[in-house]
Design an enzyme around this catalytic site. Sequence first.
Site, PDB file in Angstrom:
ATOM      1  N   ARG A  12       0.860  -1.199   0.000  1.00  0.00           N
ATOM      2  CA  ARG A  12       0.000   0.000   0.000  1.00  0.00           C
ATOM      3  C   ARG A  12       0.888   1.238   0.000  1.00  0.00           C
ATOM      4  NH1 ARG A  12      -3.695   1.056   4.259  1.00  0.00           N
ATOM      5  NH2 ARG A  12      -2.387  -0.004   5.794  1.00  0.00           N
ATOM      6  N   ASN A  82      10.312   0.381   4.596  1.00  0.00           N
ATOM      7  CA  ASN A  82       9.291   1.408   4.325  1.00  0.00           C
ATOM      8  C   ASN A  82       8.153   1.394   5.339  1.00  0.00           C
ATOM      9  OD1 ASN A  82       7.468   3.136   2.419  1.00  0.00           O
ATOM     10  ND2 ASN A  82       6.336   1.230   2.784  1.00  0.00           N
ATOM     11  N   TYR A 147       6.511   9.838  16.297  1.00  0.00           N
ATOM     12  CA  TYR A 147       6.871   9.615  14.888  1.00  0.00           C
ATOM     13  C   TYR A 147       8.163  10.371  14.534  1.00  0.00           C
ATOM     14  CZ  TYR A 147       5.869   9.383   9.790  1.00  0.00           C
ATOM     15  OH  TYR A 147       5.908   9.165   8.433  1.00  0.00           O
ATOM     16  N   TYR A 179       5.154  15.457   2.374  1.00  0.00           N
ATOM     17  CA  TYR A 179       3.746  15.026   2.431  1.00  0.00           C
ATOM     18  C   TYR A 179       3.344  14.462   1.065  1.00  0.00           C
ATOM     19  CZ  TYR A 179       3.144  16.815   7.124  1.00  0.00           C
ATOM     20  OH  TYR A 179       3.238  16.998   8.476  1.00  0.00           O
ATOM     21  N   ILE A 180       3.039  13.171   1.060  1.00  0.00           N
ATOM     22  CA  ILE A 180       2.738  12.431  -0.166  1.00  0.00           C
ATOM     23  C   ILE A 180       1.260  12.025  -0.127  1.00  0.00           C
ATOM     24  CG2 ILE A 180       3.435  10.432  -1.583  1.00  0.00           C
ATOM     25  CD1 ILE A 180       5.744  12.461  -1.022  1.00  0.00           C
TER      26      ILE A 180
HETATM   27  N1  CAA Z   1       2.240  23.788  16.807  1.00  0.00           N
HETATM   28  C1  CAA Z   1       2.000  24.079  18.083  1.00  0.00           C
HETATM   29  N2  CAA Z   1       0.822  23.877  18.670  1.00  0.00           N
HETATM   30  C2  CAA Z   1      -0.144  23.337  17.926  1.00  0.00           C
HETATM   31  C3  CAA Z   1       0.038  22.998  16.599  1.00  0.00           C
HETATM   32  C4  CAA Z   1       1.288  23.254  16.024  1.00  0.00           C
HETATM   33  N3  CAA Z   1       1.549  22.953  14.746  1.00  0.00           N
HETATM   34  N4  CAA Z   1      -1.101  22.451  16.122  1.00  0.00           N
HETATM   35  C5  CAA Z   1      -1.974  22.476  17.122  1.00  0.00           C
HETATM   36  N5  CAA Z   1      -1.407  23.033  18.224  1.00  0.00           N
HETATM   37  C6  CAA Z   1      -2.013  23.266  19.509  1.00  0.00           C
HETATM   38  C7  CAA Z   1      -3.372  23.899  19.367  1.00  0.00           C
HETATM   39  O1  CAA Z   1      -3.272  25.285  19.249  1.00  0.00           O
HETATM   40  C8  CAA Z   1      -4.049  23.489  20.661  1.00  0.00           C
HETATM   41  O2  CAA Z   1      -3.558  24.275  21.710  1.00  0.00           O
HETATM   42  P1  CAA Z   1      -4.580  24.797  22.841  1.00  0.00           P
HETATM   43  O3  CAA Z   1      -5.169  23.561  23.460  1.00  0.00           O
HETATM   44  O4  CAA Z   1      -3.692  25.565  23.779  1.00  0.00           O
HETATM   45  O5  CAA Z   1      -5.581  25.647  22.126  1.00  0.00           O
HETATM   46  C9  CAA Z   1      -3.473  22.095  20.929  1.00  0.00           C
HETATM   47  O6  CAA Z   1      -2.252  22.010  20.143  1.00  0.00           O
HETATM   48  C10 CAA Z   1      -4.411  21.009  20.490  1.00  0.00           C
HETATM   49  O7  CAA Z   1      -4.614  21.109  19.062  1.00  0.00           O
HETATM   50  P2  CAA Z   1      -5.700  20.248  18.309  1.00  0.00           P
HETATM   51  O8  CAA Z   1      -7.049  20.851  18.491  1.00  0.00           O
HETATM   52  O9  CAA Z   1      -5.242  20.021  16.893  1.00  0.00           O
HETATM   53  O10 CAA Z   1      -5.640  18.870  19.153  1.00  0.00           O
HETATM   54  P3  CAA Z   1      -6.294  17.531  18.842  1.00  0.00           P
HETATM   55  O11 CAA Z   1      -6.031  16.699  20.049  1.00  0.00           O
HETATM   56  O12 CAA Z   1      -7.674  17.660  18.336  1.00  0.00           O
HETATM   57  O13 CAA Z   1      -5.427  16.982  17.592  1.00  0.00           O
HETATM   58  C11 CAA Z   1      -3.553  16.066  16.475  1.00  0.00           C
HETATM   59  C12 CAA Z   1      -4.060  16.725  17.744  1.00  0.00           C
HETATM   60  C13 CAA Z   1      -4.290  14.743  16.233  1.00  0.00           C
HETATM   61  C14 CAA Z   1      -2.076  15.765  16.662  1.00  0.00           C
HETATM   62  C15 CAA Z   1      -3.792  16.992  15.281  1.00  0.00           C
HETATM   63  O14 CAA Z   1      -3.212  18.244  15.577  1.00  0.00           O
HETATM   64  C16 CAA Z   1      -3.194  16.468  14.005  1.00  0.00           C
HETATM   65  O15 CAA Z   1      -3.724  15.588  13.356  1.00  0.00           O
HETATM   66  N6  CAA Z   1      -2.040  17.012  13.610  1.00  0.00           N
HETATM   67  C17 CAA Z   1      -1.395  16.597  12.353  1.00  0.00           C
HETATM   68  C18 CAA Z   1      -0.063  16.150  12.675  1.00  0.00           C
HETATM   69  C19 CAA Z   1       0.590  15.833  11.358  1.00  0.00           C
HETATM   70  O16 CAA Z   1       1.008  16.702  10.600  1.00  0.00           O
HETATM   71  N7  CAA Z   1       0.725  14.544  11.073  1.00  0.00           N
HETATM   72  C20 CAA Z   1       1.326  14.127   9.848  1.00  0.00           C
HETATM   73  C21 CAA Z   1       0.677  12.872   9.386  1.00  0.00           C
HETATM   74  S1  CAA Z   1       1.265  12.422   7.803  1.00  0.00           S
HETATM   75  C22 CAA Z   1       2.743  11.712   8.080  1.00  0.00           C
HETATM   76  O17 CAA Z   1       3.156  11.501   9.165  1.00  0.00           O
HETATM   77  C23 CAA Z   1       3.545  11.326   6.875  1.00  0.00           C
HETATM   78  C24 CAA Z   1       4.822  12.049   6.846  1.00  0.00           C
HETATM   79  O18 CAA Z   1       5.872  11.417   7.119  1.00  0.00           O
HETATM   80  C25 CAA Z   1       4.893  13.436   6.421  1.00  0.00           C
END
Ligand code: CAA
Length: 240
Positions: A12, A82, A147, A179-180
């Site tokens: 996948r 991978n 991660y 980001y892919i």
């Molecule tokens: N930097 C600092 N603080 C951040 C932030 C950031 N980038 N993003 C969110 N916050 C803070 C928010 O402001 C919030 O603070 P307060 O409570 O003080 O208001 C707090 O963090 C909670 O934020 P969320 O409402 O987003 O919290 P949540 O629990 O609902 O979600 C999470 C958390 C699931 C981690 C969500 O933020 C998320 O999905 N983030 C994406 C992370 C990401 O980029 N993952 C990549 C996946 S793809 C991958 O991994 C492949 C690859 O190799 C590239």
Amino acid sequence: MARTALVTGGTRGIGAAISRALQAAGYRVAANYAGNDEAARAFSAATGIPAFRWSVAEPEACIEGIAKVESELGPVEILVNNAGITRDAMFHKMTREQWREVIDTNLNGLFNMTHPVWPGMRERRFGRVINISSINGQKGQAGQANYSAAKAGDLGFTKALAQEGARAGITVNAICPGYIATEMVMAVPEKMRQTIIGQIPVGRLGEPEEIARCAVFLASDDAGFITGATLAANGGQYMV
Ligand code: CAA
């Protein structure tokens, strides 16, 4: 005779693209997968690439699985580590289980998979180990302490092992995808994904095939002088 390549998480996402690209480049390919039988069956039916089920997080399963692959396809000369998972959470909400699962698969998986094939590569004086790290192992990502730690660890592993393998004709390199467009990235909330795309200078997500082409190059004889390298393919989102 064609060389044998083993791709973990190879049915996948980015792994499937790597499996297909290596097959197209003339390798005999085995694809490992952890749990999604349906996707693996569909992948094998479409490509003719055999799929082998075990978890890279389990050392004994890796030893057994690799032995099976080698008995059917021959010694593994190209290993693409991978397989990877996410268990995203802000650190104050992250459970030990979320931490452990990601470290077990994304970091310990590299030990579990590489250790069994390493002696054979040393004996044959040839090997290619290609570790799929991530932009988030380079720059860190909020919500991904587990991660980011694992993927940064993959880079240290790559550089240390590259030094050990060099005299034995084994290269060890890392690719850091940005980001892919895979299920993993599509699982990020839409609004957040749009913000991320806004941070990518080329203005789009990457395609799995764009990472696969990097892997094919690193696997080739032409890449014999490249070892311990980190190849970033991230649309310009992060430059080191
Ligand atoms: N930097 C600092 N603080 C951040 C932030 C950031 N980038 N993003 C969110 N916050 C803070 C928010 O402001 C919030 O603070 P307060 O409570 O003080 O208001 C707090 O963090 C909670 O934020 P969320 O409402 O987003 O919290 P949540 O629990 O609902 O979600 C999470 C958390 C699931 C981690 C969500 O933020 C998320 O999905 N983030 C994406 C992370 C990401 O980029 N993952 C990549 C996946 S793809 C991958 O991994 C492949 C690859 O190799 C590239």
